[in-house]
Each structure stands twice: as structure tokens, then as C-alpha cells.
Design an enzyme around this catalytic site. Sequence first.
Site, short mmCIF file in Angstrom:
data_model
loop_
_atom_site.label_atom_id
_atom_site.label_comp_id
_atom_site.label_asym_id
_atom_site.label_seq_id
_atom_site.Cartn_x
_atom_site.Cartn_y
_atom_site.Cartn_z
N HIS A 1 0.82 -1.21 0.00
CA HIS A 1 0.00 0.00 0.00
C HIS A 1 0.86 1.27 0.00
O HIS A 1 0.36 2.36 -0.27
CB HIS A 1 -0.98 0.01 1.18
CG HIS A 1 -0.37 0.30 2.51
ND1 HIS A 1 -0.04 -0.68 3.42
CD2 HIS A 1 -0.03 1.48 3.10
CE1 HIS A 1 0.47 -0.12 4.50
NE2 HIS A 1 0.49 1.19 4.33
N SER B 1 4.40 2.51 8.09
CA SER B 1 4.06 1.48 7.11
C SER B 1 5.26 1.01 6.32
O SER B 1 6.12 1.80 5.94
CB SER B 1 3.03 2.03 6.12
OG SER B 1 1.73 1.93 6.62
N ASP C 1 -0.23 -7.49 1.38
CA ASP C 1 0.30 -6.13 1.49
C ASP C 1 1.83 -6.19 1.57
O ASP C 1 2.43 -5.97 2.62
CB ASP C 1 -0.29 -5.44 2.72
CG ASP C 1 0.05 -3.96 2.78
OD1 ASP C 1 0.47 -3.41 1.74
OD2 ASP C 1 -0.13 -3.36 3.85
#
Length: 275
Positions: free
Chosen positions: A74, A224, A121
Site C-alpha cells: 500500500h 508502514s 500487502d
Amino acid sequence: MLNLLLLALPVLASRAYAAPAPGQALQRVGIVGGQEAPRSKWPWQVSLRVHGPYWMHFCGGSLIHPQWVLTAAHCVGPDVKDLAALRVQLREQHLYYQDQLLPVSRIIVHPQFYTAQIGADIALLELEEPVNVSSHVHTVTLPPASETFPPGMPCWVTGWGDVDNDERLPPPFPLKQVKVPIMENHICDAKYHLGAYTGDDVRIVRDDMLCAGNTRRDSCQGDSGGPLVCKVNGTWLQAGVVSWGEGCAQPNRPGIYTRVTYYLDWIHHYVPKKP
């Protein structure tokens, strides 16, 4: 099933930054409940940068080979398509202070990725040139497929993300670290069903995910793509990739990571097992 899960999880967020508005730039660049990382630790940590008024940190990553970075899908797909707008900064104690940005030659997003909450992901970045490995910058070891990382195992997550919900990492933007316990998937899944509209028969935490953290310690927005590492028999192994969660260090909402062992075959389709 896919549509039901998407509708049921409107407030669950991946842990990347959106681009800041002008004037907010340096405030948009943490770890909840952690502390500044020692300079001698986490030599595989990288910062992903996107071009704007300056090269802004937006996600983390890890060096898994002298020419390959592991991160979250992502962070780089499907939005980041222009390689010229992407750079990698190797281990840095403070963001922006001694940048030596490296160009990327290829972005590989897992073909099954749709959203972080659905899974897959995970992504790979190939650097234009291999980096010189040293005591300050070197690769993290990927785990064997048999490694389970049992519940309660103490692991560490690192990054430059928020230090609390909506609280940005202040200057001088140090790399932060926090110890988090691994949580069993079915317990984590049950916690995420509390207060949610998702039926108990719909799994939120899937087999390719790993949970860690508690109400005092967690990863957060801006972390992230960064690594979750655990020490096994004296060797640091990357157990997870920071993926998503609801808020940061919230009750019944542990941090959720992409489980690296689930994707070893996919990783090694591109990345040599030995440099």
C-alpha cells in the site's frame, strides 16, 4: 465476501502518510510508547521518499539484499508509478539531516494486493545499484518457512511514524523503536470483531497477517512498510511488515503486519537467497 469486508472496515487504516499540504511538510514526518533507537541498531531500516517540495518520508522499509528493499504494497502501489519520483534512504538516525538518496529501478507489488485489509500487502523495490554493506548498513535475515513466532514473543518495530494518534514525530525526527509482543491470530481476530459490524464468520485477521502490540506500544501512521523483527537463537529475523490497524495502540486493536514467512516463495522469485 470481499465487498462485505470492505464495507465492514471503514475506519481501519493503513499506516502510510498522505502527502502533506504546503507549510505542514516537516510536521508530517514515531512509534507509540517507544524511544529513540541507538545508532548501532537496526542497520536494515530504510526510509522511502517521494518527490515534492523536498524528498518527503512517507513509508519505511527494510534492506533484505544489497539491491532489494522489502516494504508494504500500500506504500507503493498502485499510486506510486513514477520511478523518478521515488527514492530510498538507508539507515539514518534523523530524517533529512544527512540524506544520500538512492534511485529505484523497479517496483514489484504482489499481484494479489488490493487493499492492506484484504492481505498480500507486500512489495519489493529493486535499487539501481547494490549498496555497500557495512556495520552501519546491512541486510536483515528473512526467517525460514518453519518459523512461527509464537504468541508472547517479544519483537521490535522501528520507524519514523506518528508517536501517537494524530501526533507527529517532532524534530529532529529520530528513528524510534518499540518492543511489542506477538499475539495469536485468532485472539487478534476476535479483538477486531469487538465493536465491529463484521460477522464472526468473516475473518478480519487472515493467515498472511501477524499481530503484535498492546494499548501502550504499537506502530503508527508513517511506519508502514517498516520491519517487525524478532531475535531467534541470536539472529534478528524479519517476522512482519508494518501494514494496518485501527488507530495506534488502541484497546482491542493490535497492530497488524504482513507475515513474511507466508510470502517467502514470492520474495525469492525475485530476490536471490544469497547476495
